[in-house]
Design an enzyme around this catalytic site. Structure first.
Site, PDB file in Angstrom:
ATOM      1  N   ASP A 164       5.022  -1.563   7.926  1.00 48.73           N
ATOM      2  CA  ASP A 164       6.279  -2.250   7.597  1.00 48.73           C
ATOM      3  C   ASP A 164       6.676  -3.215   8.724  1.00 48.73           C
ATOM      4  O   ASP A 164       7.163  -4.320   8.462  1.00 48.73           O
ATOM      5  CB  ASP A 164       7.395  -1.217   7.354  1.00 48.73           C
ATOM      6  CG  ASP A 164       7.014  -0.261   6.237  1.00 48.73           C
ATOM      7  OD1 ASP A 164       6.514  -0.743   5.211  1.00 48.73           O
ATOM      8  OD2 ASP A 164       7.200   0.959   6.402  1.00 48.73           O
ATOM      9  N   HIS A 194       9.265   4.998   4.513  1.00 47.66           N
ATOM     10  CA  HIS A 194       8.186   4.080   4.096  1.00 47.66           C
ATOM     11  C   HIS A 194       8.082   4.036   2.571  1.00 47.66           C
ATOM     12  O   HIS A 194       7.095   4.455   1.987  1.00 47.66           O
ATOM     13  CB  HIS A 194       6.847   4.510   4.727  1.00 47.66           C
ATOM     14  CG  HIS A 194       5.693   3.639   4.307  1.00 47.66           C
ATOM     15  ND1 HIS A 194       5.576   2.318   4.677  1.00 47.66           N
ATOM     16  CD2 HIS A 194       4.604   3.894   3.533  1.00 47.66           C
ATOM     17  CE1 HIS A 194       4.480   1.803   4.144  1.00 47.66           C
ATOM     18  NE2 HIS A 194       3.874   2.730   3.437  1.00 47.66           N
ATOM     19  N   ASN A 252       0.467   8.381   1.170  1.00 50.18           N
ATOM     20  CA  ASN A 252       1.763   8.263   0.501  1.00 50.18           C
ATOM     21  C   ASN A 252       2.005   9.388  -0.482  1.00 50.18           C
ATOM     22  O   ASN A 252       1.069  10.015  -0.959  1.00 50.18           O
ATOM     23  CB  ASN A 252       1.816   6.919  -0.229  1.00 50.18           C
ATOM     24  CG  ASN A 252       2.245   5.813   0.714  1.00 50.18           C
ATOM     25  OD1 ASN A 252       3.223   5.950   1.414  1.00 50.18           O
ATOM     26  ND2 ASN A 252       1.474   4.730   0.737  1.00 50.18           N
ATOM     27  N   ASN A 292      -1.523  13.370  -4.082  1.00 50.08           N
ATOM     28  CA  ASN A 292      -1.666  13.463  -2.621  1.00 50.08           C
ATOM     29  C   ASN A 292      -0.985  14.672  -1.995  1.00 50.08           C
ATOM     30  O   ASN A 292      -1.396  15.116  -0.925  1.00 50.08           O
ATOM     31  CB  ASN A 292      -1.109  12.187  -1.977  1.00 50.08           C
ATOM     32  CG  ASN A 292      -1.983  10.984  -2.294  1.00 50.08           C
ATOM     33  OD1 ASN A 292      -3.057  11.143  -2.853  1.00 50.08           O
ATOM     34  ND2 ASN A 292      -1.531   9.799  -1.936  1.00 50.08           N
TER      35      ASN A 292
HETATM   36  N1  NAD Z   1       1.487   4.334   5.195  1.00 50.88           N
HETATM   37  C1  NAD Z   1       0.946   3.156   4.901  1.00 50.88           C
HETATM   38  O1  NAD Z   1       1.288   2.147   5.529  1.00 50.88           O
HETATM   39  C2  NAD Z   1      -0.070   3.011   3.828  1.00 50.88           C
HETATM   40  C3  NAD Z   1      -0.615   1.761   3.536  1.00 50.88           C
HETATM   41  C4  NAD Z   1      -1.586   1.669   2.539  1.00 50.88           C
HETATM   42  C5  NAD Z   1      -2.001   2.820   1.879  1.00 50.88           C
HETATM   43  N2  NAD Z   1      -1.437   3.994   2.176  1.00 50.88           N
HETATM   44  C6  NAD Z   1      -1.855   5.232   1.542  1.00 50.88           C
HETATM   45  O2  NAD Z   1      -3.116   5.627   2.052  1.00 50.88           O
HETATM   46  C7  NAD Z   1      -3.814   6.406   1.081  1.00 50.88           C
HETATM   47  C8  NAD Z   1      -5.198   5.837   0.830  1.00 50.88           C
HETATM   48  O3  NAD Z   1      -5.078   4.577   0.188  1.00 50.88           O
HETATM   49  P1  NAD Z   1      -6.349   3.731  -0.193  1.00 50.88           P
HETATM   50  O4  NAD Z   1      -5.879   2.480  -0.837  1.00 50.88           O
HETATM   51  O5  NAD Z   1      -7.233   3.647   1.016  1.00 50.88           O
HETATM   52  O6  NAD Z   1      -6.973   4.675  -1.316  1.00 50.88           O
HETATM   53  P2  NAD Z   1      -8.492   4.798  -1.757  1.00 50.88           P
HETATM   54  O7  NAD Z   1      -8.475   5.398  -3.134  1.00 50.88           O
HETATM   55  O8  NAD Z   1      -9.193   3.495  -1.525  1.00 50.88           O
HETATM   56  O9  NAD Z   1      -9.113   5.829  -0.723  1.00 50.88           O
HETATM   57  C9  NAD Z   1      -8.785   7.187  -0.757  1.00 50.88           C
HETATM   58  C10 NAD Z   1      -9.901   7.950  -0.051  1.00 50.88           C
HETATM   59  O10 NAD Z   1      -9.532   9.337   0.030  1.00 50.88           O
HETATM   60  C11 NAD Z   1     -10.678  10.118  -0.260  1.00 50.88           C
HETATM   61  N3  NAD Z   1     -10.248  11.448  -0.730  1.00 50.88           N
HETATM   62  C12 NAD Z   1      -9.898  11.802  -1.991  1.00 50.88           C
HETATM   63  N4  NAD Z   1      -9.597  13.112  -2.039  1.00 50.88           N
HETATM   64  C13 NAD Z   1      -9.735  13.597  -0.791  1.00 50.88           C
HETATM   65  C14 NAD Z   1      -9.585  14.895  -0.213  1.00 50.88           C
HETATM   66  N5  NAD Z   1      -9.227  15.952  -0.957  1.00 50.88           N
HETATM   67  N6  NAD Z   1      -9.827  15.043   1.092  1.00 50.88           N
HETATM   68  C15 NAD Z   1     -10.191  13.994   1.868  1.00 50.88           C
HETATM   69  N7  NAD Z   1     -10.366  12.739   1.381  1.00 50.88           N
HETATM   70  C16 NAD Z   1     -10.134  12.546   0.061  1.00 50.88           C
HETATM   71  C17 NAD Z   1     -11.422   9.321  -1.319  1.00 50.88           C
HETATM   72  O11 NAD Z   1     -12.786   9.702  -1.355  1.00 50.88           O
HETATM   73  C18 NAD Z   1     -11.239   7.888  -0.810  1.00 50.88           C
HETATM   74  O12 NAD Z   1     -12.255   7.532   0.109  1.00 50.88           O
HETATM   75  C19 NAD Z   1      -2.929   6.395  -0.159  1.00 50.88           C
HETATM   76  O13 NAD Z   1      -2.129   7.545  -0.142  1.00 50.88           O
HETATM   77  C20 NAD Z   1      -2.083   5.152   0.055  1.00 50.88           C
HETATM   78  O14 NAD Z   1      -0.897   5.189  -0.683  1.00 50.88           O
HETATM   79  C21 NAD Z   1      -0.495   4.116   3.140  1.00 50.88           C
HETATM   80  O1  LMR Z   2      -0.302   2.597  -0.975  1.00 51.26           O
HETATM   81  C1  LMR Z   2       0.803   2.101  -1.230  1.00 51.26           C
HETATM   82  O2  LMR Z   2       1.510   2.524  -2.151  1.00 51.26           O
HETATM   83  C2  LMR Z   2       1.313   0.948  -0.452  1.00 51.26           C
HETATM   84  C3  LMR Z   2       1.316   1.142   1.025  1.00 51.26           C
HETATM   85  O3  LMR Z   2       2.109   2.193   1.452  1.00 51.26           O
HETATM   86  C4  LMR Z   2       1.728  -0.126   1.683  1.00 51.26           C
HETATM   87  O4  LMR Z   2       2.783  -0.157   2.307  1.00 51.26           O
HETATM   88  O5  LMR Z   2       0.972  -1.105   1.536  1.00 51.26           O
END
Ligand code: NAD
Ligand code: LMR
Length: 230
Positions: free
Chosen positions: A66, A90, A35, A10
């Protein structure tokens, strides 16, 4: 897998998207949910600094999930809707729920430790359960939508209070540039950062102390990722 394990994939994506934003829409408000947020916010910030368009009031790490989790766990216990503040970062030990701020909540030491752990590692629980098929999709969408809605309301002139991982001088003396606390939002982004509540407990102060080294490590990792390539 921890959020830090996502860094290799990422970090480059966030850097490149931030670079495009710095060129095309430098005044946009960036809500960073990818993340590890503790590193991706420093990454985007360094890109904006290097492009000469950095405005710390407009770059946000979204930590709302959170608060959503902590509020859900405590709400279920008290059988009512409550808001539990969560500060810090986070990821794991950097996620600090402030149960002391919930009126009428009484926890034994064991309950408090177990609930703190559940809030800190709730995201990891979901990632493990999905076993390679992603993370907390719907609750992430809810948390992201809540934060975007707050920014839009602030943009429309309302004074909005939110929690977000932003540039914050609270622990600057320890090298910490970003920390999530209560922020007042207005149309320009962050209007004011509020300090931690004065009456947090010794237990919560110890959680903050334990979070600082990890926040510093992940912040530095993000900054070095951008600046080592100069
Ligand atoms: N901050 C939070 O509370 C929180 C919570 C959950 C997930 N996340 C984070 O959110 C992100 C996505 O998680 P997810 O479970 O939806 O993952 P996922 O794999 O389901 O989705 C990721 C998406 O990103 C796209 N992608 C990949 N490379 C890309 C690029 N270069 N440019 C633009 N888009 C691109 C993919 O096509 C896919 O649709 C992860 O980094 C995860 O850790 C954060
Ligand atoms: O994508 C993750 O690693 C977890 C996410 O940040 C969450 O808090 O559910």
């Amino acid at each position: 897998m921890t959020r830090d394990d996502l860094f290799n994939t990422n970090a480059g994506i966030v850097r490149d998207l931030a670079q495009a934003c710095a060129e095309v829409c430098p005044k946009a408000k960036l809500l960073i949910i990818s993340n590890p947020v503790n590193s991706t916010v420093p990454i985007a910030s360094e890109v904006f600094k290097n492009a000469g368009v950095y405005d710390p009031k407009r770059i946000f790490g979204v930590t709302s999930l959170d608060l959503v989790r902590a509020s859900r766990f405590i709400g279920a216990k008290l059988d009512k809707i409550v808001d539990v503040p969560v500060v810090g970062g986070h990821a794991g030990v950097t996620i600090i729920p402030l149960f002391s701020q919930v009126e009428g909540l009484k926890l034994t030491d064991e309950e408090r430790a177990a609930l703190t752990h559940r809030v800190q590692f709730g995201g990891d629980e979901v990632v493990k359960a999905k076993d390679g098929l992603g993370s907390a999709t719907l609750s992430m969408a809810f948390a992201g939508a809540r934060f975007a809605d707050s920014l839009l309301r602030a943009d429309a002139g309302e004074e909005v209070l939110e929690w977000a991982f932003v540039k914050n001088d609270l622990y600057k003396s320890e090298g910490i540039e970003y920390f999530s606390t209560y922020v007042k939002l207005n149309k320009d982004g962050v209007k004011e950062i509020l300090p931690l509540p004065e009456n947090i407990t010794e237990y919560e102060k110890d959680l903050v102390k334990a979070a600082i080294p990890e926040l510093l490590k992940t912040q530095t990792k993000g900054e070095q990722f951008v600046n080592a390539k100069k």
